[in-house]
Scaffold this motif. Structure first.
Motif, mmCIF file in Angstrom:
data_model
loop_
_atom_site.group_PDB
_atom_site.id
_atom_site.type_symbol
_atom_site.label_atom_id
_atom_site.label_comp_id
_atom_site.label_asym_id
_atom_site.label_seq_id
_atom_site.Cartn_x
_atom_site.Cartn_y
_atom_site.Cartn_z
ATOM 1 N N ASP A 62 -9.055 -2.250 10.580
ATOM 2 C CA ASP A 62 -9.153 -2.655 11.984
ATOM 3 C C ASP A 62 -8.450 -3.978 12.276
ATOM 4 N N THR A 63 -7.889 -4.629 11.260
ATOM 5 C CA THR A 63 -7.163 -5.882 11.501
ATOM 6 C C THR A 63 -5.677 -5.777 11.174
ATOM 7 N N VAL A 64 -5.255 -4.752 10.440
ATOM 8 C CA VAL A 64 -3.866 -4.661 10.018
ATOM 9 C C VAL A 64 -2.939 -4.333 11.174
ATOM 10 N N GLY A 65 -3.475 -3.873 12.305
ATOM 11 C CA GLY A 65 -2.635 -3.560 13.465
ATOM 12 C C GLY A 65 -1.859 -4.759 13.966
ATOM 13 N N THR A 66 -2.407 -5.961 13.806
ATOM 14 C CA THR A 66 -1.694 -7.172 14.215
ATOM 15 C C THR A 66 -0.377 -7.291 13.468
ATOM 16 N N GLY A 94 -3.611 3.137 -1.807
ATOM 17 C CA GLY A 94 -3.321 2.334 -0.631
ATOM 18 C C GLY A 94 -4.487 1.457 -0.232
ATOM 19 N N GLY A 95 -4.360 0.860 0.954
ATOM 20 C CA GLY A 95 -5.383 -0.042 1.446
ATOM 21 C C GLY A 95 -6.509 0.675 2.165
ATOM 22 N N ASP A 96 -7.341 -0.114 2.820
ATOM 23 C CA ASP A 96 -8.486 0.418 3.546
ATOM 24 C C ASP A 96 -8.034 1.433 4.592
ATOM 25 N N GLY A 97 -8.692 2.595 4.603
ATOM 26 C CA GLY A 97 -8.356 3.633 5.571
ATOM 27 C C GLY A 97 -7.390 4.676 5.070
ATOM 28 N N THR A 98 -6.906 4.549 3.846
ATOM 29 C CA THR A 98 -5.996 5.550 3.284
ATOM 30 C C THR A 98 -6.771 6.492 2.369
ATOM 31 N N PRO A 99 -6.291 7.717 2.190
ATOM 32 C CA PRO A 99 -7.039 8.700 1.388
ATOM 33 C C PRO A 99 -6.964 8.416 -0.102
ATOM 34 N N GLU A 100 -7.918 8.992 -0.834
ATOM 35 C CA GLU A 100 -7.925 8.899 -2.285
ATOM 36 C C GLU A 100 -7.105 10.038 -2.886
ATOM 37 N N MET A 101 -6.805 9.906 -4.178
ATOM 38 C CA MET A 101 -6.114 10.963 -4.904
ATOM 39 C C MET A 101 -6.547 10.922 -6.366
ATOM 40 N N ARG A 102 -6.224 11.962 -7.122
ATOM 41 C CA ARG A 102 -6.575 12.041 -8.537
ATOM 42 C C ARG A 102 -5.724 11.055 -9.340
ATOM 43 N N ARG A 132 -1.772 3.067 8.186
ATOM 44 C CA ARG A 132 -2.157 1.710 8.607
ATOM 45 C C ARG A 132 -1.083 1.011 9.429
ATOM 46 N N LEU A 133 0.168 1.401 9.250
ATOM 47 C CA LEU A 133 1.282 0.750 9.958
ATOM 48 C C LEU A 133 2.126 1.805 10.674
#
Length: 488
Positions: free
Chosen positions: A136-140, A66-74, A105-106
């Motif tokens: 911090d900008t995707v909230g728009t 995913g995008g910025d702020g989402t967790p990583e995975m294997r 994020r959404l």
């Protein structure tokens, strides 16, 4: 007058007695049920990412779908989920990425998706469109889409999302445009049932305008000889083919250019026109000096791999399979090379037992393996890879101190580089179970058989039956019965 017959459907009992309003209510309920079923699938994908949120060791690579702020995975866990869903790993990754974006994020849009208030695919498209934005900008985007997604057409929602993505971070959008610049391409679709293909290109607006203008110019010329039985779109399609033959195209343009016609640039000063490149005169001179054979060499060179039976060649009836094109009628084979010079290579006999001692696959072995398998042998992988876009992998890893003859069709399968890496480092095991047949086992023990019929999931007993077969024995497991095939 004969009364119209009614067609019985497989609708649940009692539906035949519903009136129109009740059927419409049922349609609405089923739509919401379908949406919620898709949400359940998204939740499973997100939980799989959570379950695989920590590396097993220092050699277990992590990715952030995913995008910025989402967790990583294997990374290696993607393929196993895809196999369980009977789909490709990129499809599974897309599902995980979209779901994680919506959850983290959404959240406003995700709440509507969870309630079944909108089509999940629209929300997933918004997640993909806004992935490049920082957290911090995707909230728009989230606020604007949440207000519209439940009551507007998908095209309207996506248009709103696109505008908000640009407005939220113009600098990121500019950087994304620069990144996209490196993703221009020209691709060919697979052939349809009539032997035609789509030519798809992503180019600049300026280049597109020039190509379109040349296609239109050639189509206008062809109208003089073909216009009686070709419409304008057909002529433009023929014109595309002329662009691939520069010598023929130049001859056509010269033959239909009137030297006595007033020059449109006559008002310009004498000498080179302002639009002409510096090398124009030199290029024309070099073309004039070339022999006919050298001019013919300006055409591109290509290679076609055609699979056809001897019966079809003799009778001129039947189907041929052309790699990269698909199935075509045998009578259309002559259309493929067009006006090109043709060199016919020998037919490969797949009954030969080609084996070598070296680690590297010689070209004849690669050709044999490719013809035997038909493409990438990873489960549920589309057979669209080209032979120069795969690695020829040893199913049983090559042992430099092992027995001779380890490299050959009996122990090889084409894999895209990503799939090759997953097999080597991700805990996926592959066994060649016969000519063009590969048995895969995932880290959690799921088993899949890949052969000419596609990918089929096996239960543990079926997999063990194939794996425990004596040397020289192939185990085939049709749905109806078990067949033992003794190899010669």
């Amino acid at each position: 007058m004969t009364a119209p017959s009614t067609t019985r459907t497989s609708a649940p009992p009692g539906w035949e007695d519903l009136d129109g309003r009740a059927l419409l209510d049922a349609a609405s309920a089923r739509r919401r049920s379908r949406r919620l079923a898709e949400v359940d699938e998204m939740l499973v994908a997100a939980q799989w990412a959570v379950l695989n949120g920590e590396p097993c060791d220092e050699r277990d690579p992590m990715i952030q779908p995913g995008g910025d702020g989402t967790p990583e995975m294997r990374e290696y866990a993607l393929a196993e989920l895809a196999m369980a869903q009977e789909t490709h790993a990129l499809t599974a990754r897309s599902l995980i990425a979209d779901t994680l974006d919506l959850v983290h994020r959404l959240p406003r849009t995700w709440a509507i998706v969870l309630a079944g208030g909108c089509e999940p695919w629209v929300a997933r498209k918004v997640a993909s469109m806004s992935r490049s934005l920082l957290a911090d900008t995707v909230g728009t985007v989230d606020r604007a889409v949440a207000r519209a997604i439940a009551g507007h057409a998908p095209s309207t929602v996506l248009s709103i999302a696109q505008a908000k993505v640009i407005a939220a971070d113009p600098e990121t959008h500019a950087a994304e445009r620069e990144r996209i610049r490196h993703e221009r391409y020209v691709r060919l679709s697979r052939a349809d049932e009539h032997g035609y293909r789509h030519l798809i290109a992503r180019v600049t607006a300026g280049d597109a305008a020039w190509v379109d203008a040349m296609v239109e110019r050639v189509a206008d010329i062809l109208a003089a000889t073909h216009g009686h039985d070709h419409n304008h779109d057909e002529l433009r399609s023929l014109a595309i083919g002329w662009l691939a033959r520069p010598v023929d195209l130049l001859k056509l343009l010269l033959e239909h250019t009137d030297p006595d016609q007033p020059d449109a640039d006559a008002t310009e000063p004498e000498g080179r026109p302002s639009w002409a490149p510096d090398h124009l005169a030199d290029t024309v001179g070099r073309l004039c000096d070339l022999s006919a054979r050298r001019l013919a060499s300006l055409r591109g060179r290509g290679q076609l791999f055609v699979h056809v039976t001897d019966t079809a060649l003799r009778t001129r009836t039947g189907i041929a399979r052309v790699e990269g094109v698909g199935p075509v009628d045998i009578t259309q084979l002559a259309d493929l090379p067009g006006h090109a010079d043709v060199t016919v290579l020998p037919v490969m006999d797949l009954r030969e037992r080609r084996r070598v001692d070296a680690y590297e696959h010689p070209e004849p072995v690669k050709d044999h393996v490719w013809a035997q398998t038909g493409g990438d042998v990873f489960p549920f992988s589309p057979r669209t890879a080209t032979r120069d876009g795969v690695d020829f992998d040893h199913s049983i890893p090559y042992d430099p101190h092992g027995p001779p003859g380890q490299t050959g069709p009996h122990n090889s399968g084409p894999l895209r580089r990503r799939h090759h890496r997953w097999k080597t480092h991700g805990g996926y095991r592959c066994t060649t179970a016969g000519a063009g047949r590969h048995l895969w086992q995932t880290p959690h023990g799921l088993c899949f058989l890949v052969d000419h019929t596609g990918t089929r999931r096996l239960d543990d007993a079926e997999a063990d039956l194939i794996l425990d077969a004596p040397p020289g024995v192939e185990i085939h497991l049709p749905r109806e019965r078990l067949v033992l095939d003794l190899r010669r």
